[in-house]
Design a protein around this motif. Sequence first.
Motif, PDB file in Angstrom:
ATOM      1  N   ALA A 101      49.345  40.197  43.673  1.00  9.95           N
ATOM      2  CA  ALA A 101      48.378  39.787  44.878  1.00  9.95           C
ATOM      3  C   ALA A 101      46.913  40.692  44.535  1.00  9.95           C
ATOM      4  N   HIS A 102      47.203  41.745  43.676  1.00  5.62           N
ATOM      5  CA  HIS A 102      45.948  42.672  43.287  1.00  5.62           C
ATOM      6  C   HIS A 102      44.907  41.833  42.716  1.00  5.62           C
ATOM      7  N   SER A 103      45.175  40.963  41.544  1.00  6.01           N
ATOM      8  CA  SER A 103      43.868  40.450  41.003  1.00  6.01           C
ATOM      9  C   SER A 103      43.669  39.402  41.986  1.00  6.01           C
ATOM     10  N   VAL A 104      44.410  38.663  42.644  1.00  2.00           N
ATOM     11  CA  VAL A 104      43.912  37.600  43.838  1.00  2.00           C
ATOM     12  C   VAL A 104      42.741  38.516  44.675  1.00  2.00           C
ATOM     13  N   MET A 105      43.093  39.590  45.012  1.00  2.00           N
ATOM     14  CA  MET A 105      42.072  40.435  46.023  1.00  2.00           C
ATOM     15  C   MET A 105      40.885  40.753  45.596  1.00  2.00           C
ATOM     16  N   GLY A 106      41.042  41.106  44.080  1.00  2.00           N
ATOM     17  CA  GLY A 106      39.713  41.321  43.471  1.00  2.00           C
ATOM     18  C   GLY A 106      38.911  39.768  43.148  1.00  2.00           C
ATOM     19  N   SER A 107      39.650  38.750  43.032  1.00  2.00           N
ATOM     20  CA  SER A 107      38.952  37.649  42.772  1.00  2.00           C
ATOM     21  C   SER A 107      38.381  37.007  44.161  1.00  2.00           C
ATOM     22  N   ARG A 163      35.096  33.789  38.299  1.00  3.85           N
ATOM     23  CA  ARG A 163      34.316  34.461  37.272  1.00  3.85           C
ATOM     24  C   ARG A 163      33.180  33.229  36.914  1.00  3.85           C
ATOM     25  N   LEU A 164      33.675  31.965  36.650  1.00  6.11           N
ATOM     26  CA  LEU A 164      32.667  31.055  36.111  1.00  6.11           C
ATOM     27  C   LEU A 164      31.625  30.729  37.187  1.00  6.11           C
ATOM     28  N   PHE A 165      32.036  30.709  38.417  1.00  2.92           N
ATOM     29  CA  PHE A 165      30.884  30.502  39.509  1.00  2.92           C
ATOM     30  C   PHE A 165      29.826  31.727  39.446  1.00  2.92           C
ATOM     31  N   LEU A 184      35.203  38.830  44.742  1.00  2.00           N
ATOM     32  CA  LEU A 184      34.129  38.329  43.711  1.00  2.00           C
ATOM     33  C   LEU A 184      33.629  36.892  44.282  1.00  2.00           C
ATOM     34  N   LEU A 185      34.545  36.119  44.483  1.00  2.00           N
ATOM     35  CA  LEU A 185      34.108  34.889  45.327  1.00  2.00           C
ATOM     36  C   LEU A 185      33.371  34.883  46.495  1.00  2.00           C
ATOM     37  N   GLY A 186      33.531  36.124  47.247  1.00  2.00           N
ATOM     38  CA  GLY A 186      32.632  36.144  48.585  1.00  2.00           C
ATOM     39  C   GLY A 186      31.384  36.337  48.222  1.00  2.00           C
ATOM     40  N   GLN A 187      30.942  36.887  47.183  1.00  2.00           N
ATOM     41  CA  GLN A 187      29.467  36.982  46.730  1.00  2.00           C
ATOM     42  C   GLN A 187      28.654  35.757  46.429  1.00  2.00           C
ATOM     43  N   GLY A 188      29.306  34.585  46.492  1.00  2.00           N
ATOM     44  CA  GLY A 188      28.700  33.363  46.466  1.00  2.00           C
ATOM     45  C   GLY A 188      29.181  32.626  47.291  1.00  2.00           C
ATOM     46  N   ALA A 200      48.764  50.296  37.557  1.00  2.00           N
ATOM     47  CA  ALA A 200      48.225  50.464  36.363  1.00  2.00           C
ATOM     48  C   ALA A 200      47.757  49.370  35.472  1.00  2.00           C
ATOM     49  N   GLY A 201      48.383  48.191  35.943  1.00  2.00           N
ATOM     50  CA  GLY A 201      47.888  46.981  35.156  1.00  2.00           C
ATOM     51  C   GLY A 201      46.752  46.323  35.539  1.00  2.00           C
ATOM     52  N   LEU A 202      46.432  46.877  36.840  1.00  2.00           N
ATOM     53  CA  LEU A 202      44.911  46.250  37.361  1.00  2.00           C
ATOM     54  C   LEU A 202      43.839  46.516  36.429  1.00  2.00           C
ATOM     55  N   SER A 203      43.064  45.391  36.321  1.00  2.00           N
ATOM     56  CA  SER A 203      41.784  45.300  35.213  1.00  2.00           C
ATOM     57  C   SER A 203      40.758  46.398  35.963  1.00  2.00           C
ATOM     58  N   LEU A 204      40.045  47.063  35.210  1.00  2.00           N
ATOM     59  CA  LEU A 204      39.105  47.898  35.825  1.00  2.00           C
ATOM     60  C   LEU A 204      37.819  47.078  36.491  1.00  2.00           C
ATOM     61  N   VAL A 205      37.915  45.869  36.339  1.00  2.00           N
ATOM     62  CA  VAL A 205      36.519  45.329  36.952  1.00  2.00           C
ATOM     63  C   VAL A 205      37.273  44.969  38.311  1.00  2.00           C
ATOM     64  N   ASN A 206      38.501  44.596  38.536  1.00  2.00           N
ATOM     65  CA  ASN A 206      39.130  44.525  39.928  1.00  2.00           C
ATOM     66  C   ASN A 206      39.274  45.612  40.667  1.00  2.00           C
ATOM     67  N   LEU A 207      39.480  46.791  39.878  1.00  2.00           N
ATOM     68  CA  LEU A 207      39.970  47.941  40.473  1.00  2.00           C
ATOM     69  C   LEU A 207      38.735  48.604  41.070  1.00  2.00           C
ATOM     70  N   SER A 208      37.306  48.426  40.543  1.00  2.00           N
ATOM     71  CA  SER A 208      36.169  48.755  40.669  1.00  2.00           C
ATOM     72  C   SER A 208      35.902  48.151  42.028  1.00  2.00           C
ATOM     73  N   ARG A 209      35.921  46.720  42.097  1.00  2.00           N
ATOM     74  CA  ARG A 209      35.662  45.727  43.277  1.00  2.00           C
ATOM     75  C   ARG A 209      36.577  46.372  44.460  1.00  2.00           C
ATOM     76  N   LEU A 210      37.969  46.623  44.297  1.00  2.00           N
ATOM     77  CA  LEU A 210      38.607  46.908  45.473  1.00  2.00           C
ATOM     78  C   LEU A 210      38.274  48.592  45.961  1.00  2.00           C
ATOM     79  N   GLN A 211      38.101  49.092  45.005  1.00  2.00           N
ATOM     80  CA  GLN A 211      37.728  50.682  45.328  1.00  2.00           C
ATOM     81  C   GLN A 211      36.395  50.740  46.023  1.00  2.00           C
TER      82      GLN A 211
END
Length: 815
Positions: A356-362, A299-301, A365-369, A398-409
């Motif tokens: 693992a779910h939030s790790v996938m979203g991360s 996120r900081l990158f 995101l990191l792949g964009q850089g 149900a606990g996955l953040s919307l931002v990670n849900l959006s990336r993975l979907q």
Amino acid sequence: MTPPWSRRGFIATTGSTAFALGAFGLSATPAHAAGTTAGATSATTADTDEFATLRAKWRELYLGAGFSPTAEPFKTKLAALGTQAAGFRTAMAPASGSLWPDLVYLDPEPDTDTESFAFSEKMNTSYNRLRTMAEAYSQPGTGLTGDTALKDAVLTGLDHLHADVFNENKTQYGNWWNFQIGSPQALMDISVLLYDELSQAQIDSYVAAVDKFLPESLLAKYTGTSTGANRVDLCRGMILRGVVGKNGDKIKVARDALSPVFPYVTTGDGFYDDGSFVQHTSIPYIGGYGAVLNDGLGRLFALLRGSSWEVTDPGSQQFLDTIEAAIAPFVYDGLMMDNVSGRGITRIGTDDHIRAHSVMGSIVLLGQGASAEENARWRAMVKGWLQRDHYGPALKDAGLSLVNLSRLQTLLDDTTVTAAPEPVAHRVFHNMDRVTHRRRDWGAGLSLASNRIAHYEFGNLENYRGWHTGSGWLQWWGPDAGLGQYSDAYWPTANPYRLPGTTVSTKKLADGQGGAWANPRTDSAWVGGTGDGEFGTTGQHLQGLASTMHAKKSWFWLDDSVVCLGAGITSADGTTVETVFDNRNLGVSGAPALLLDGRPQPSAQGWSVTGRSTRWAHLAGHAGYVFPGGTKLNALREERTGAWKDVNGASGTTDPITRRYATLWQDHGTDPQDAGYAYILMPGASALRTAARALDHHWLEILANTPQQQAVRVPSHGFTGINFWEAGTAGAVTASAPVSVQIREKRDGTATITVADPSRVAKDGLTLTWKRRVKSVVSKASSVTAAETGHELTLTFGDLSGLRGDTQTVTVRLH
């Protein structure tokens, strides 16, 4: 729904709190109408615009973008967010010492440190609830989007917490993390989301509070609690403080303070060059703190990219390399292996899939850089995990953040990305005593303890009974039953003395044996192994936790199986010692058939077998087990009842949970002397294939199974694996020092020899002799100082002790 009080009315009717708010000059005047921010650097209009750009970028990073709030799964998730926020708003009742009646965060005289810790946790939870409410206000489709009453409730809550517990005149108490990381992050997130609703006085006061508890001095040295994931979290809080307070100097300090996280370490916390990640000095933690570090840096990158404070340290590429080197090996079909998640494995409401779910979203995101090639590989890898996880799919979390849900979907819907299959790979993480073995249709992870890596982590009242997770604990997941093996209430219901693969004294241990944060280690240095990237050889000189029990344990990793040997099992605890071949979670009502040498066991009332002479066993839908030379097998199918509170006093509940288990083990007797075992684990094997393996007496040769050497040869694979606990000879191989050796003879006429010094004692080098005709050396590690070929191969290695157990590889051409 409007709360039973208004923000203005609350301030007017609460004496001491109203005075405190007035003392800070807080008002409802919009931020743009107020003066300059306290502590801000002088900024031009362009500077101001850049801070606005950063706020907008953080909103998107936090809230997500590009999804339709009326489409599933977003519609349901947004509605649930709104319902949760409405519940928080209704229950909110500001009073001295609390914002919600169930979260009293102040006690003038806490009786114990544990109570003080709990009070600081409740303060942090209060900020988290306000953040949830702010998110519901900011997100579309929640039913509370732009709701004025909800916004006012959040602002009142912020004012109350600031005046009551979190300002520059208050003193930190309880858990440092809540004051330095948790609450500053939540406060700054809310401040970004509601920036246009805050007065300048509020902004000044909130950033002043963050400056008090998160001063620059915390980033001055890379030590203590300011390392690894904690360092990234501290930097995140300070960077957001700089964004909210328009202070570029704060952003620069925090950005530069990220640099010590990037280089590989050789001791202590951080990433190692073999992919290991350690936190708290001796705990493998890729699934916990490593995931937090991964998410935080991602996120900081993204936030700072293209700004005046972009992360340009070349070491950041080294961090990107850890995605495939350190994180991916521990994600199997959408779950994060428990053996790198520390005490977090016992937290209610989470499991290996959820972690693992939030790790996938991360990673997305990191792949964009990252480079185009890296990004393509990572997206294919994550898509494969998403498609294969049939137990706990990320998009239904149900606990996955919307931002990670959006990336993975979005990734799942991207038809240009072809999902990558599970890799065929064997990895030895010699700096954290972990091993992973991956095949197309099964995977495994091994957890060991040594004088470098702790048996287990206990702290914050979490993971009371993880005692034996370093005693050769062998997790595996197969093609049929398996992905929910450690997810379905495993930790509160499993027998903690019978984890699969372990050899343990049944001596009773106290909850939290060793004490909080003690990270109990053994005196054993010979723990580790070698491998060629596909097959592997691993060993552990095991010393039991708070026990006299010793054992030499070896694992030889092949294509369809793991050969497991034990020798020198000795104890004087006055209790029995057991080796657990397997311990399978059958869920609520599972009743798989058990075959022993082809004979079915009665299953109506479960089965219980004691000391039966057995050559092979098969558990339907799970695995086959072959016992070369036979064994006295014990087998039990039982129902076990426990509660999360039994394993986690911080977040567990007392609600009883029952699960069925199938356990296979060997009883070595009370105070055994030089006992041993041998078995072949065949994940996913049919009964027919298991029986065939048991009847094929030429498939496996056990060359040695003693306290001096453990060695096997599998001719059909050209495989020889040897753990030399002492210098000596096993089969056709002689070693002059205690090392781990593996030889793979290939069909192309070459052979690969891999060697490691797990105990890190071979200062005088190593002479290795293989009585096999060798024509020439094709390639060799730089540690090889001499090589002689001909009727036999003799390799001379220099000092291996400084390589920390790293594998040295030699390739030769055979005659």
